[in-house]
Design a protein around this motif. Sequence first.
Motif, short mmCIF file in Angstrom:
data_model
loop_
_atom_site.label_atom_id
_atom_site.label_comp_id
_atom_site.label_asym_id
_atom_site.label_seq_id
_atom_site.Cartn_x
_atom_site.Cartn_y
_atom_site.Cartn_z
N ILE A 163 -4.25 -6.80 8.55
CA ILE A 163 -4.27 -7.69 7.38
C ILE A 163 -4.01 -6.90 6.11
CG2 ILE A 163 -5.81 -9.12 5.95
CD1 ILE A 163 -6.99 -10.22 8.52
N THR A 164 -4.63 -5.71 5.98
CA THR A 164 -4.40 -4.91 4.78
C THR A 164 -2.96 -4.41 4.73
OG1 THR A 164 -5.29 -2.97 5.94
CG2 THR A 164 -6.80 -4.19 4.50
N ARG A 165 -2.38 -4.11 5.88
CA ARG A 165 -0.97 -3.70 5.92
C ARG A 165 -0.08 -4.81 5.36
NH1 ARG A 165 2.64 -0.79 9.65
NH2 ARG A 165 4.69 -1.77 9.53
N ALA A 166 -0.26 -6.02 5.87
CA ALA A 166 0.57 -7.14 5.44
C ALA A 166 0.41 -7.39 3.95
CB ALA A 166 0.19 -8.40 6.23
N ARG A 167 -0.83 -7.33 3.46
CA ARG A 167 -1.06 -7.61 2.04
C ARG A 167 -0.44 -6.52 1.17
NH1 ARG A 167 -0.09 -10.11 -1.50
NH2 ARG A 167 -1.31 -10.20 -3.42
N ALA A 168 -0.55 -5.25 1.56
CA ALA A 168 0.02 -4.16 0.78
C ALA A 168 1.54 -4.30 0.67
CB ALA A 168 -0.35 -2.82 1.41
N LEU A 169 2.20 -4.58 1.80
CA LEU A 169 3.66 -4.70 1.79
C LEU A 169 4.11 -5.93 1.00
CD1 LEU A 169 4.54 -3.66 5.45
CD2 LEU A 169 4.47 -2.25 3.39
N GLU A 170 3.39 -7.05 1.15
CA GLU A 170 3.74 -8.25 0.39
C GLU A 170 3.64 -8.00 -1.11
OE1 GLU A 170 1.04 -11.14 1.82
OE2 GLU A 170 2.07 -11.40 3.75
N ALA A 201 6.74 -8.09 -3.73
CA ALA A 201 6.73 -9.05 -4.84
C ALA A 201 6.93 -8.35 -6.17
CB ALA A 201 5.42 -9.84 -4.83
N GLN A 202 6.42 -7.13 -6.28
CA GLN A 202 6.56 -6.35 -7.52
C GLN A 202 7.94 -5.72 -7.63
OE1 GLN A 202 4.53 -2.51 -7.95
NE2 GLN A 202 3.46 -3.33 -9.75
N GLY A 203 8.65 -5.62 -6.51
CA GLY A 203 9.94 -4.96 -6.49
C GLY A 203 9.81 -3.45 -6.46
N ARG A 204 8.66 -2.96 -5.99
CA ARG A 204 8.40 -1.52 -5.96
C ARG A 204 8.84 -0.95 -4.62
NH1 ARG A 204 4.18 1.33 -8.89
NH2 ARG A 204 4.59 3.56 -8.60
N ALA A 205 9.59 0.14 -4.66
CA ALA A 205 10.03 0.80 -3.43
C ALA A 205 8.86 1.49 -2.76
CB ALA A 205 11.13 1.82 -3.75
N TRP A 206 8.89 1.56 -1.43
CA TRP A 206 7.81 2.20 -0.69
C TRP A 206 8.36 2.87 0.57
CZ3 TRP A 206 7.55 0.13 4.21
CH2 TRP A 206 8.08 -1.16 4.37
N ARG A 207 7.57 3.76 1.12
CA ARG A 207 7.89 4.40 2.40
C ARG A 207 6.60 4.59 3.17
NH1 ARG A 207 6.52 9.78 2.72
NH2 ARG A 207 6.00 10.81 0.74
N ILE A 208 6.67 4.62 4.48
CA ILE A 208 5.49 4.80 5.32
C ILE A 208 5.28 6.30 5.56
CG2 ILE A 208 4.44 4.36 7.55
CD1 ILE A 208 5.89 1.71 7.61
N ALA A 209 4.15 6.80 5.08
CA ALA A 209 3.82 8.22 5.25
C ALA A 209 2.97 8.46 6.49
CB ALA A 209 3.09 8.74 4.02
N ALA A 242 -5.25 2.52 -12.67
CA ALA A 242 -4.36 1.42 -13.04
C ALA A 242 -3.04 1.93 -13.61
CB ALA A 242 -5.05 0.51 -14.05
N ARG A 243 -3.06 3.12 -14.23
CA ARG A 243 -1.83 3.65 -14.84
C ARG A 243 -0.74 3.93 -13.81
NH1 ARG A 243 -5.55 7.88 -15.24
NH2 ARG A 243 -5.07 9.73 -14.02
N ALA A 244 -1.11 3.98 -12.52
CA ALA A 244 -0.10 4.19 -11.47
C ALA A 244 0.79 2.96 -11.32
CB ALA A 244 -0.78 4.52 -10.15
N GLY A 245 0.35 1.82 -11.85
CA GLY A 245 1.19 0.63 -11.84
C GLY A 245 1.30 -0.09 -10.51
N LEU A 246 0.39 0.17 -9.59
CA LEU A 246 0.45 -0.52 -8.30
C LEU A 246 -0.03 -1.96 -8.45
CD1 LEU A 246 -0.88 2.27 -5.89
CD2 LEU A 246 1.48 1.61 -6.36
N PRO A 247 0.50 -2.87 -7.64
CA PRO A 247 0.17 -4.29 -7.81
C PRO A 247 -1.25 -4.62 -7.35
CG PRO A 247 1.54 -3.99 -5.88
CD PRO A 247 1.51 -2.65 -6.57
#
Length: 288
Positions: free
Chosen positions: A188-195, A199-207, A243-248
């Motif tokens: 559930i946390t995986r799905a919410r993080a990716l969603e 939605a924010q348009g932020r690029a991500w990668r799986i570490a 918060a300054r990291a700007g994550l949603p």
Amino acid sequence: MYEPTQLRTFLAVAQTLSFTRAADRLGVRQSTVSQHVRRLEEATGRPLFTRDTHRVELTEDGEAMLGFARTILQAHERAAAFFGGTRLRGRLRFGASEDFVTTRLPEILESFRREHPEVDLELTVELSGTLQARLAAGRLDLILAKRRGAESGGRLVWEDSLIWIGAPDLRLDPDRPVPLILYPPPGITRARALEALEAQGRAWRIACTSSSLSANVAAARAGLGVMAHTRGLVPPGLVPVPARAGLPELGEVGFVLRAGRRGGAVQEAADALAEAILAGGDRLHRPR
């Protein structure tokens, strides 16, 4: 004397910090919850909650009452079982989310085993989505798992917010994809993080990906990336991402009990364990 019904209502409010959610859990009207709390406060002669239109919080006397309420209710249940001549027995298959590995859930289970030694308790620790699938398939009798804040169903133990956490010295480069530490599907946390990131348009990668909370925490402590986690269950050595990291924002998450439909002795054992977990629910978001 303190009425057990009022004490159960008090615990429901203390654990959910909401008169509305407590009423939903107990299956009564909100006015009934308010009445029970008022009568308990009259019996103690102390205010147990501070509340306004936006929030409910325990007072110092309310914090003290938590321990007393659990002890009184446990003694009440032991007496009722002794004089009622009922002894729970049978095989109970209980599933708990990975989130509770580092909480005081083992203490609650240990107490349940002492109270009901003839119940053969089997524990499965898995992702919430996996637990729900096994419950639906009849492979588990009772689960304690996450649900999204907007979802319904199950008996709410408590609700909290999801936040981003990482190592204290972790710094995110705004020009590079966010390094993520994730549970595999159907987390559930995986799905919410990716969603949220999409939605924010932020690029991500799986570490890092692991179904083990310990493995994911180790990866986060090593600075490999950030992970979505419940605010009240942040593991030692990790901190909320500034918060300054700007994550949603990630929204709310609820922890609920869901039971199967086997009936008979198994149902009685599942009901008893559910009541024990609800009575000690405030301990589930406090570290051991």
